[in-house]
Write a protein that holds these residues in place. Structure first.
Motif, PDB file in Angstrom:
ATOM      1  N   PHE A  99       0.841  -1.183   0.000  1.00 54.57           N
ATOM      2  CA  PHE A  99       0.000   0.000   0.000  1.00 54.57           C
ATOM      3  C   PHE A  99       0.883   1.243   0.000  1.00 54.57           C
ATOM      4  N   ASN A 100       0.396   2.318  -0.573  1.00 53.07           N
ATOM      5  CA  ASN A 100       1.128   3.582  -0.535  1.00 53.07           C
ATOM      6  C   ASN A 100       0.898   4.330   0.763  1.00 53.07           C
ATOM      7  N   ASP A 101      -0.280   4.129   1.380  1.00 51.84           N
ATOM      8  CA  ASP A 101      -0.618   4.899   2.574  1.00 51.84           C
ATOM      9  C   ASP A 101      -1.653   4.126   3.386  1.00 51.84           C
ATOM     10  N   SER A 102      -1.785   4.501   4.661  1.00 52.00           N
ATOM     11  CA  SER A 102      -2.820   3.888   5.487  1.00 52.00           C
ATOM     12  C   SER A 102      -4.181   4.339   4.991  1.00 52.00           C
ATOM     13  N   GLY A 103      -5.169   3.490   5.193  1.00 53.04           N
ATOM     14  CA  GLY A 103      -6.510   3.802   4.735  1.00 53.04           C
ATOM     15  C   GLY A 103      -6.813   3.319   3.333  1.00 53.04           C
ATOM     16  N   GLU A 104      -5.807   2.800   2.617  1.00 54.73           N
ATOM     17  CA  GLU A 104      -6.045   2.261   1.276  1.00 54.73           C
ATOM     18  C   GLU A 104      -6.676   0.882   1.382  1.00 54.73           C
ATOM     19  N   LYS A 105      -7.439   0.535   0.354  1.00 58.53           N
ATOM     20  CA  LYS A 105      -8.172  -0.738   0.356  1.00 58.53           C
ATOM     21  C   LYS A 105      -7.667  -1.644  -0.765  1.00 58.53           C
ATOM     22  N   LEU A 106      -7.729  -2.945  -0.518  1.00 55.97           N
ATOM     23  CA  LEU A 106      -7.460  -3.953  -1.541  1.00 55.97           C
ATOM     24  C   LEU A 106      -8.603  -4.952  -1.552  1.00 55.97           C
ATOM     25  N   ASN A 107      -9.201  -5.158  -2.728  1.00 55.19           N
ATOM     26  CA  ASN A 107     -10.202  -6.208  -2.912  1.00 55.19           C
ATOM     27  C   ASN A 107      -9.525  -7.448  -3.488  1.00 55.19           C
ATOM     28  N   PHE A 108      -9.892  -8.615  -2.989  1.00 59.14           N
ATOM     29  CA  PHE A 108      -9.351  -9.854  -3.529  1.00 59.14           C
ATOM     30  C   PHE A 108     -10.329 -10.988  -3.280  1.00 59.14           C
ATOM     31  N   SER A 109     -10.182 -12.046  -4.044  1.00 56.78           N
ATOM     32  CA  SER A 109     -11.086 -13.201  -3.948  1.00 56.78           C
ATOM     33  C   SER A 109     -10.264 -14.475  -3.835  1.00 56.78           C
ATOM     34  N   LEU A 110     -10.646 -15.344  -2.920  1.00 60.42           N
ATOM     35  CA  LEU A 110      -9.982 -16.628  -2.723  1.00 60.42           C
ATOM     36  C   LEU A 110     -10.958 -17.749  -3.081  1.00 60.42           C
ATOM     37  N   GLU A 111     -10.512 -18.646  -3.932  1.00 57.24           N
ATOM     38  CA  GLU A 111     -11.342 -19.762  -4.385  1.00 57.24           C
ATOM     39  C   GLU A 111     -10.848 -21.066  -3.756  1.00 57.24           C
ATOM     40  N   PHE A 112     -11.762 -21.782  -3.101  1.00 58.34           N
ATOM     41  CA  PHE A 112     -11.440 -23.020  -2.396  1.00 58.34           C
ATOM     42  C   PHE A 112     -12.216 -24.190  -2.996  1.00 58.34           C
TER      43      PHE A 112
END
Length: 400
Positions: A99-112
C-alpha cells in the motif's frame, strides 16, 4: 458440453463474463463471523459455484502497509480441509501487495474446494498468516444476492505486487502493477571511481506508451536515521567522467542476464489487476490481459478428460488439480515466448525514452558510492505512480 461443470478459473480462461453467465443465480453477503482481532479484514460475499466456494474479501491498511496471503489458507468444513485453488488479486507467500498509505483498500477473492453445505458453520484457517484465521463463519442462506463479478471487484483496487529475487548474488527489487513491470538490480562499478550503478528494467504490457524520464528518478543515502540526497549523474556528466561510453561485452552480457532474470521472475499481469492461481500446493503465477487468461486453452479444447498429447491445456472442473499441472507446463513455455516477442531497447546509460506497448527497456545510471551508509533508497516516478526501492545494510553488504 455442460458449462455448469466449468470451474471459475476455466471461465476466466475462456474470457466468459462471470456476471453475465451467473446473473440468474443467487449467493450470499450476509455472513456472521468474528474479525475482532483484524477488523481491517472484511468478508464482502461468499459465492457457491458447482465445484468451488469463493470468498470475496476487502482489506483496509491500518497498521501495516503490506499484505500477502499463503498457499496454506484453507477452509475447514465438518472436519474436512478444503484447499485453496486460486487467489485473485492477492499475492501469496514471498510476494506482497504494498500500500502507498494507510486507509487504502485492496479487494481480492480466494477460491477453495467446495464446502458441502452452506448451512453448516465452517472456518478459515492458516498456519502462517494469522489474519486469515476466522474460527466460525455462518452464512445466512435465507438472504441471497447476485454472483459478484470478480473482474470488476478486483479491478477497483489493482494489486501492487512487490517481490525480491536474486541474480548472481545481487538482489533484484521488482514491482508488477497495472500492466507494467519495473525492477532494479543494484551493482557497484569500480572501473572509473566507485559508484552505485542501478540497472533499471521496465516492461510494458499495456496498450498505452510509458515515458521513462531520468529527471523523475531520485536517490537518498540513509546514515544513522538521517537522509541525504544522492546525486544521480545525468548523461552529460557521465560522458565528461568516462569520456567513452562503456560497451564492453562483459557489461552487456551482465545486463542481458539481469533482464532475463527479471522476465523469469514475474507474474502475468493485466492493466486492472494481478491474478495468482494455485493448484496442488504450488503457485502457478497465472495472470490475464483483459478477460483472457494466458495459457494454451481454447473453447474447442475443453473436454471431460485430460489430453496429455495436446498442445493446448484441457480444463475440467472436476479435475482442477490435474488440469492446473498441465497448465503450468504450457505457462512456463509461454512466458519465454512472450518475453521473446517484446521489442527490446538496451540503451546503455539511461536517457529519456518512450516505452511503447509490448516493449521492454533496460538502462543504468551512476550514483557516487558511500560506504558509511545504513541503507540506500531510490524512488522512480513512472506513469503517474511512485515506486520505492530500498537496499538495507544486509543487501548492501552482499554486494561488497
Amino acid at each position: 458440453m455442460n458449462f455448469g461443470k466449468v470451474c471459475l478459473r476455466s471461465m476466466l480462461l475462456l474470457g466468459i463474463s462471470l456476471s453475465s453467465y451467473f446473473s440468474t443465480k443467487a449467493q450470499y453477503n450476509k455472513i456472521d463471523y468474528d474479525n475482532s482481532n483484524y477488523p481491517e479484514l472484511i468478508i464482502e460475499q461468499i459465492d457457491q459455484y458447482d465445484y468451488s466456494t469463493v470468498i470475496h474479501f476487502s482489506y483496509t491498511s491500518i497498521t501495516s502497509l503490506e499484505l500477502n496471503g499463503s498457499e496454506d489458507i484453507q477452509l475447514i468444513s465438518n472436519g474436512k480441509a478444503k484447499k485453496l485453488l486460486n487467489s485473485y488479486n492477492l499475492p501469496l507467500d514471498e510476494k506482497k501487495h504494498l500500500f502507498n498509505d494507510s486507509g487504502e483498500k485492496l479487494n481480492f477473492s480466494l477460491e477453495f474446494e467446495k464446502i458441502d453445505n452452506v448451512n453448516d458453520a465452517f472456518a478459515v484457517q492458516s498456519a502462517t498468516i494469522k489474519k486469515f484465521n476466522l474460527p466460525h463463519l455462518k452464512i445466512d442462506s435465507s438472504q441471497s444476492t447476485e454472483f459478484l463479478d470478480v473482474d470488476a471487484f478486483i479491478g477497483k483496487t489493482p494489486s501492487r505486487e512487490f517481490y525480491i529475487f536474486y541474480n548472481e548474488g545481487s538482489p533484484v527489487l521488482r514491482y508488477a502493477y497495472k500492466g507494467m513491470i519495473i525492477a532494479i538490480k543494484l551493482a557497484i562499478e569500480e572501473n572509473y571511481g566507485k559508484f552505485f550503478q542501478p540497472q533499471i528494467f521496465v516492461q510494458n504490457y499495456n496498450k498505452k506508451d510509458i515515458l521513462l524520464d531520468p529527471s523523475k528518478i531520485y536517490a537518498q543515502y540513509e546514515v544513522k536515521s538521517k537522509f541525504f540526497t544522492a546525486p544521480i549523474f545525468d548523461y552529460k556528466k557521465y560522458l565528461s567522467m568516462v569520456k567513452k561510453i562503456q560497451k564492453s561485452e562483459m557489461f552487456w552480457n551482465g545486463l542481458s542476464e539481469g533482464l532475463a532474470a527479471v522476465a523469469a521472475g514475474y507474474s502475468f499481469i493485466s492493466s486492472n489487476s494481478n491474478t495468482y492461481v494455485t493448484a496442488n500446493g504450488r503457485s502457478l503465477n497465472y495472470g490475464f490481459f483483459g478477460n483472457n487468461m494466458y495459457a494454451g486453452t481454447s473453447s474447442t479444447s475443453m473436454t471431460g478428460s485430460i489430453n496429455t498429447k495436446s498442445n493446448s491445456t484441457v480444463f475440467n472442473g472436476g479435475n482442477a488439480y490435474i488440469a492446473a499441472q498441465y497448465a503450468r507446463q504450457n505457462l512456463e513455455s509461454l512466458k519465454a515466448k512472450q518475453v521473446d516477442r517484446l521489442t527490446s531497447i538496451q540503451n546503455g546509460y539511461i536517457k529519456m525514452n518512450t516505452i511503447f506497448p509490448n516493449t521492454e527497456y533496460s538502462g543504468y545510471c551512476n550514483i557516487p558510492c558511500r560506504l558509511d551508509i545504513n541503507s540506500f533508497l531510490m524512488k522512480v516516478e513512472i506513469n503517474g505512480s511512485d515506486f520505492f526501492f530500498e537496499w538495507d545494510n544486509d543487501k548492501l553488504n552482499s554486494m561488497l
